[in-house]
Design an enzyme around this catalytic site. Structure first.
Site, PDB file in Angstrom:
ATOM      1  N   SER A 123       9.324   6.110  18.959  1.00 58.23           N
ATOM      2  CA  SER A 123       9.093   4.673  18.917  1.00 58.23           C
ATOM      3  C   SER A 123       8.243   4.256  17.722  1.00 58.23           C
ATOM      4  O   SER A 123       7.426   5.022  17.209  1.00 58.23           O
ATOM      5  CB  SER A 123       8.389   4.242  20.208  1.00 58.23           C
ATOM      6  N   GLN A 125       5.109   2.726  16.773  1.00 62.53           N
ATOM      7  CA  GLN A 125       3.925   2.775  17.626  1.00 62.53           C
ATOM      8  C   GLN A 125       2.646   2.807  16.806  1.00 62.53           C
ATOM      9  O   GLN A 125       2.658   2.977  15.576  1.00 62.53           O
ATOM     10  CB  GLN A 125       3.971   4.021  18.510  1.00 62.53           C
ATOM     11  N   HIS A 127      -1.855   3.854  17.664  1.00 60.20           N
ATOM     12  CA  HIS A 127      -2.851   4.303  18.633  1.00 60.20           C
ATOM     13  C   HIS A 127      -4.112   3.454  18.472  1.00 60.20           C
ATOM     14  O   HIS A 127      -4.622   3.299  17.358  1.00 60.20           O
ATOM     15  CB  HIS A 127      -3.172   5.776  18.427  1.00 60.20           C
ATOM     16  N   LYS A 150      -7.132   7.997  19.679  1.00 59.39           N
ATOM     17  CA  LYS A 150      -6.196   9.096  19.455  1.00 59.39           C
ATOM     18  C   LYS A 150      -5.909   9.295  17.963  1.00 59.39           C
ATOM     19  O   LYS A 150      -4.772   9.191  17.528  1.00 59.39           O
ATOM     20  CB  LYS A 150      -4.893   8.831  20.219  1.00 59.39           C
ATOM     21  N   GLU A 152      -4.876  11.417  14.914  1.00 58.91           N
ATOM     22  CA  GLU A 152      -4.037  12.612  14.976  1.00 58.91           C
ATOM     23  C   GLU A 152      -3.594  13.048  13.583  1.00 58.91           C
ATOM     24  O   GLU A 152      -3.576  12.258  12.636  1.00 58.91           O
ATOM     25  CB  GLU A 152      -2.814  12.376  15.871  1.00 58.91           C
ATOM     26  N   HIS A 290       3.461   3.821  12.894  1.00 61.50           N
ATOM     27  CA  HIS A 290       4.189   5.017  12.471  1.00 61.50           C
ATOM     28  C   HIS A 290       5.300   5.316  13.461  1.00 61.50           C
ATOM     29  O   HIS A 290       5.318   4.794  14.578  1.00 61.50           O
ATOM     30  CB  HIS A 290       3.249   6.220  12.350  1.00 61.50           C
ATOM     31  N   ARG A 309       3.573   0.709  21.966  1.00 61.29           N
ATOM     32  CA  ARG A 309       4.928   0.784  21.408  1.00 61.29           C
ATOM     33  C   ARG A 309       5.513  -0.606  21.220  1.00 61.29           C
ATOM     34  O   ARG A 309       5.185  -1.529  21.958  1.00 61.29           O
ATOM     35  CB  ARG A 309       5.843   1.600  22.317  1.00 61.29           C
ATOM     36  N   LYS A 315      11.041   2.797  26.487  1.00 58.17           N
ATOM     37  CA  LYS A 315       9.807   2.687  27.251  1.00 58.17           C
ATOM     38  C   LYS A 315       9.204   1.290  27.121  1.00 58.17           C
ATOM     39  O   LYS A 315       9.692   0.443  26.367  1.00 58.17           O
ATOM     40  CB  LYS A 315       8.805   3.754  26.786  1.00 58.17           C
TER      41      LYS A 315
END
Length: 415
Positions: A123, A125, A127, A150, A152, A290, A309, A315
């Site tokens: 997706s 999305q 964070h 989050k 990452e 991203h 998302r 979803k």
């Protein structure tokens, strides 16, 4: 308040190197069956004989850590049942975290380590940062189950493709000039504001224009988006007969085949198209848009599963939150290649306190010593086999595509 830590079990062994049983996530975008690196690693990691890979099932992510969505277990043959949740083992053995980590992260592992096998785009999305994560969790705990941020880092294992961050102004202007379907959705006023951006404009003015145009696109009606994508597809099919389509145009057609009538197809035009070679990495900070598109990667992050998302997904979509939270920075991501720290070992250190990753590429017959650090580590053997000796172990233990939890080493990924 958390319950008090249980007393150590007198029958529980305390080896310095512990094997984990790790969870698999079967998201629809994962590679199918044995084509998935996640499936192969999970099968090798399963201590039960006869573990089989379902050829029709997607194997998307292998999770290594304490997150409750797919927690790892420590294999302890001396215990009834043979294993214990890693989080429970840490509660019984807090010294394994080291005093600094135990104090700062409330006795838990601060990072979540993953392997991803991407067969279909994820997706669009982002964070949330720590403050927004806490707010979303408080307001909608059923949707946002984590209160943690989050940050990452993704390290490519194979050729890896992704969308990341907003494209530069000139690329966006080219979209306005050459993609009438986008202009039809965002409107001529917002399109004109993007075209009018000059190099001397204040960052806040650029952000305002970009945010307004992006929000118009993402909140367009489903019918309008469907009609725009249909026109785009017909136009590109026609133009492909007289000219060579660009990489971005080929990407749009590929996304349309996988997610027909999805606004994420058009939003891809607003983002940087990033291609990583094996060993290259990107860091994804809070509130940055991203989407992973294809390939296998190692991913390490703070212990969280917080995702907002807005496209390319079946979803739940939270378009309003995503559009309001993004930084709207127009910077192509820095490609990280790791820094050599000793022979055969490269270190990836992100601007985040929760984790770093070491990559060890060891030629046949060679030896490498991973120096101790006062923090917990997860050690992943991706391929090959050899002997691992730890601390006072007298005999080498065979390791082949095995996953371990080890106190006293830095976070390590052996590829």
């Amino acid at each position: 308040m958390a319950p008090p830590s249980p007393e150590p079990d007198a029958h529980e062994p305390s080896p310095s190197l512990l094997r984990l049983r790790c969870g698999v996530q079967h998201y629809g975008w994962g590679r199918l069956g044995a084509a998935s690196l996640v499936a192969r690693l999970a099968a090798a990691n399963d201590p039960d004989a006869g573990a089989e890979i379902d050829p029709a099932r997607p194997y998307a992510e292998l999770w290594m850590g304490t997150h409750p969505a797919a927690p790892s277990s420590v294999l302890l043959p001396g215990l009834p049942g043979g294993d214990l949740l890693l989080r429970d083992w840490l509660a019984r053995n807090p010294a394994a975290l080291g005093p600094a980590v135990a104090a700062r992260w409330a006795g838990d592992l601060p990072f979540l380590f993953k392997v991803l096998s991407v067969g279909k785009p994820l997706s669009i999305q982002a964070h949330p940062d720590k403050d927004l994560a806490e707010l979303l969790h408080a307001m909608r705990p059923a949707t946002y189950k984590d209160s943690n941020h989050k940050p990452e880092m993704a390290i490519a294992i194979t050729e890896f493709r992704a969308l990341f961050g907003f494209a530069g102004t000139e690329e966006l202007k080219d979209v306005i000039r050459s993609v009438p379907e986008v202009v039809g959705l965002i409107g001529h006023e917002d399109a004109g504001k993007l075209m009018a951006i000059k190099g001397y404009h204040e960052a806040n003015d650029v952000k305002s224009s970009l945010q307004s145009a992006f929000a118009k696109l993402m909140t367009a009606s489903k019918q309008a988006v469907s009609e725009a994508i249909a026109k785009l597809k017909v136009r590109l099919d026609d133009e492909s007969k007289i000219r060579t389509l660009t990489e971005k145009e080929h990407l749009l057609l590929s996304l349309e085949r996988q997610y027909p009538e999805d606004v994420g197809v058009l939003s891809a035009l607003f983002f940087n198209y990033v291609k990583l070679s094996p060993g290259e990495a990107i860091y994804i900070g809070a509130n940055e848009p991203h989407a992973y598109l294809s390939g296998d990667c190692i991913e390490c992050m703070a212990t969280s599963d917080n995702v907002v998302r807005a496209g390319l997904t079946p979803k739940y979509r939270d378009v309003q939150t995503l559009c309001s939270m993004l930084t709207y920075k127009q910077i192509f991501p820095e490609i990280l290649r790791g820094v050599p720290v000793q022979p055969y070992v490269r270190r990836y250190t992100p601007p985040s306190d929760e984790f770093e990753v070491d990559c060890c590429l060891l030629p046949p017959g060679e030896v490498v010593v991973m120096f101790p650090a006062p923090s917990p580590s997860i050690f992943l053997v991706m391929t090959g086999e050899g002997e691992i000796q730890v601390d006072s172990m007298l005999e080498g233990e065979k390791a082949k595509e095995a996953i371990w939890y080890k106190e006293g080493y830095i976070l390590t990924a052996c590829m």
